[in-house]
Write a protein that holds these residues in place. Sequence first.
Motif, PDB file in Angstrom:
ATOM      1  N   PRO A 209      39.925  38.425  34.450  1.00  0.00           N
ATOM      2  CA  PRO A 209      39.565  38.326  35.872  1.00  0.00           C
ATOM      3  C   PRO A 209      38.732  39.510  36.380  1.00  0.00           C
ATOM      4  CG  PRO A 209      41.844  37.687  35.558  1.00  0.00           C
ATOM      5  CD  PRO A 209      41.368  38.201  34.238  1.00  0.00           C
ATOM      6  N   ALA A 210      39.096  40.724  35.985  1.00  0.00           N
ATOM      7  CA  ALA A 210      38.329  41.893  36.431  1.00  0.00           C
ATOM      8  C   ALA A 210      36.917  41.855  35.863  1.00  0.00           C
ATOM      9  CB  ALA A 210      39.037  43.178  36.008  1.00  0.00           C
TER      10      ALA A 210
ATOM     11  N   LEU B  82      34.904  39.338  37.785  1.00  0.00           N
ATOM     12  CA  LEU B  82      34.494  39.879  39.082  1.00  0.00           C
ATOM     13  C   LEU B  82      33.246  40.757  38.934  1.00  0.00           C
ATOM     14  CD1 LEU B  82      35.343  40.304  42.143  1.00  0.00           C
ATOM     15  CD2 LEU B  82      36.378  42.429  41.345  1.00  0.00           C
TER      16      LEU B  82
ATOM     17  N   HIS C 254      43.270  30.883  39.569  1.00  0.00           N
ATOM     18  CA  HIS C 254      43.135  32.144  40.280  1.00  0.00           C
ATOM     19  C   HIS C 254      42.850  31.879  41.752  1.00  0.00           C
ATOM     20  CE1 HIS C 254      41.726  34.405  36.396  1.00  0.00           C
ATOM     21  NE2 HIS C 254      43.011  34.127  36.395  1.00  0.00           N
TER      22      HIS C 254
ATOM     23  N   TYR D 207      36.497  36.443  44.290  1.00  0.00           N
ATOM     24  CA  TYR D 207      35.242  36.056  43.651  1.00  0.00           C
ATOM     25  C   TYR D 207      34.213  35.590  44.686  1.00  0.00           C
ATOM     26  CZ  TYR D 207      38.481  35.963  39.713  1.00  0.00           C
ATOM     27  OH  TYR D 207      39.425  36.294  38.786  1.00  0.00           O
TER      28      TYR D 207
ATOM     29  N   TRP E 177      37.513  45.193  43.461  1.00  0.00           N
ATOM     30  CA  TRP E 177      38.546  45.284  42.416  1.00  0.00           C
ATOM     31  C   TRP E 177      39.747  46.062  42.929  1.00  0.00           C
ATOM     32  CZ3 TRP E 177      40.638  49.746  40.354  1.00  0.00           C
ATOM     33  CH2 TRP E 177      41.573  49.535  39.348  1.00  0.00           C
TER      34      TRP E 177
ATOM     35  N   ARG F  79      43.293  44.323  43.055  1.00  0.00           N
ATOM     36  CA  ARG F  79      43.686  44.645  41.681  1.00  0.00           C
ATOM     37  C   ARG F  79      45.012  44.010  41.287  1.00  0.00           C
ATOM     38  NH1 ARG F  79      44.571  48.741  45.050  1.00  0.00           N
ATOM     39  NH2 ARG F  79      46.510  49.977  44.969  1.00  0.00           N
TER      40      ARG F  79
ATOM     41  N   LEU G  27      44.120  40.519  40.017  1.00  0.00           N
ATOM     42  CA  LEU G  27      43.156  40.378  38.923  1.00  0.00           C
ATOM     43  C   LEU G  27      43.773  40.769  37.590  1.00  0.00           C
ATOM     44  CD1 LEU G  27      40.025  41.843  40.758  1.00  0.00           C
ATOM     45  CD2 LEU G  27      40.595  39.440  40.372  1.00  0.00           C
TER      46      LEU G  27
END
Length: 422
Positions: free
Chosen positions: A112-113, A116, A152, A157, A213, A217, A220
Amino acid sequence: MRFQGSPAPRPPDSPASARTEATTTALIFLATYAVLALGRVPVFRIDRTGAAIIGAILMVVTGAIGFDEAVRAVDYRTLVLLFGMMILVAHLRLAGAFAALAGVVSRRATHPAALLVAIVGTVGVLSALFVNDTICLVFTPVVLDVAAARRHRPLPYLLALATASNIGSVATIAGNPQNMLVGTISGLSFRAFAAALAPVALAGLAIDAALIWFMFRAELHATSADDVPLPRIRCDRPLLVKSLIVASGVLVGFLAGYDTAMVAAAGAAVLLVTRRVAPRKIYAAIDWDLLMLFVGLFVVVGAVERAGIDRRIFEMLRPLGMQTVAGLSATAAVLSNAVSNVPAVMLLTRLVPALPDPRRAWLTLAMASTLAGNLTILGSIANLIVVEGARRRGVIVRFSEYARVGVPITIATLAFGVWWLS
């Protein structure tokens, strides 16, 4: 100092007649910009483009500006550049270029990070080369599909998509409509513009990814659904190849220092010679509303300049420190969020030549008006495209949710931009 195509000075007239004309011009101007700020007229179905057109017609009908002067007030180079880029982007969209690239990015970035960061980087680069609104239009459904497939929350996003499109578009004249306006009126070359503002865009994208982020966080983190395969997007290969070749040629022409409007027009002409695409599909993808908005505002602001109202506005804004990068940035940011960035830039272009360092002022105006678009959902058309696209799919992005991210990103990126240009 007068711009190419600006109206000729008004001949001497009686003081009473001059005051009446100036008052009429001011009232039409204020009414037009009030609608631009509100977005619509209560009861009537008049949007921003309609307000600009009505305002322009009233300026001509009331004698605030003559018909021939109104025609000369329109900067056709800006319109040709914008139209040419719209034709190019329309072909790339129909070929599936942007959607295919978005699919590749989503398949490669599994964490996920990483996804992004990939969205911020990809959207930022594409928005620098093509009109950022189109990038948002194409990427929004892909981002929603990826988030749904991986289970998610789509909010981080979507915020990354909207904010990165605005920040990335700072880098070049081709990034957004207000940059095109600044580029053509100021005479700055594509290369000089990019050399000055591309570093601001790159730093801004890094700030954007880091802040989003940090704020999300906790969400993610990797899950088992991150490896779910996504369907591949089919492209029209012959159209894609032709469009990419022309797009590369246009970029080379820009960097070589040729007239950006003529390069974009030549690229559009080459693409329109085709056996594969029905012309109506291309014309349907053109943002005619935006083009007409530009035409109407050119006439309205031309009448304002003819009446000398622009000089009075300049004197009113002088205490804000417009002579400095910080002062002009703050003025542009506030005005862009009040009436939208294109009308704000259209008005401020009449004031920039009177500043001590016009070249730096042009760059500051482009930078600040674009980065200010991230402040709220209403700050730019790109934001509205993302939010409305998500709403149609049942995903609601609240004003407060956007502002929680948009405000700090705007402050941080504007601060860097002011430092860089000072």
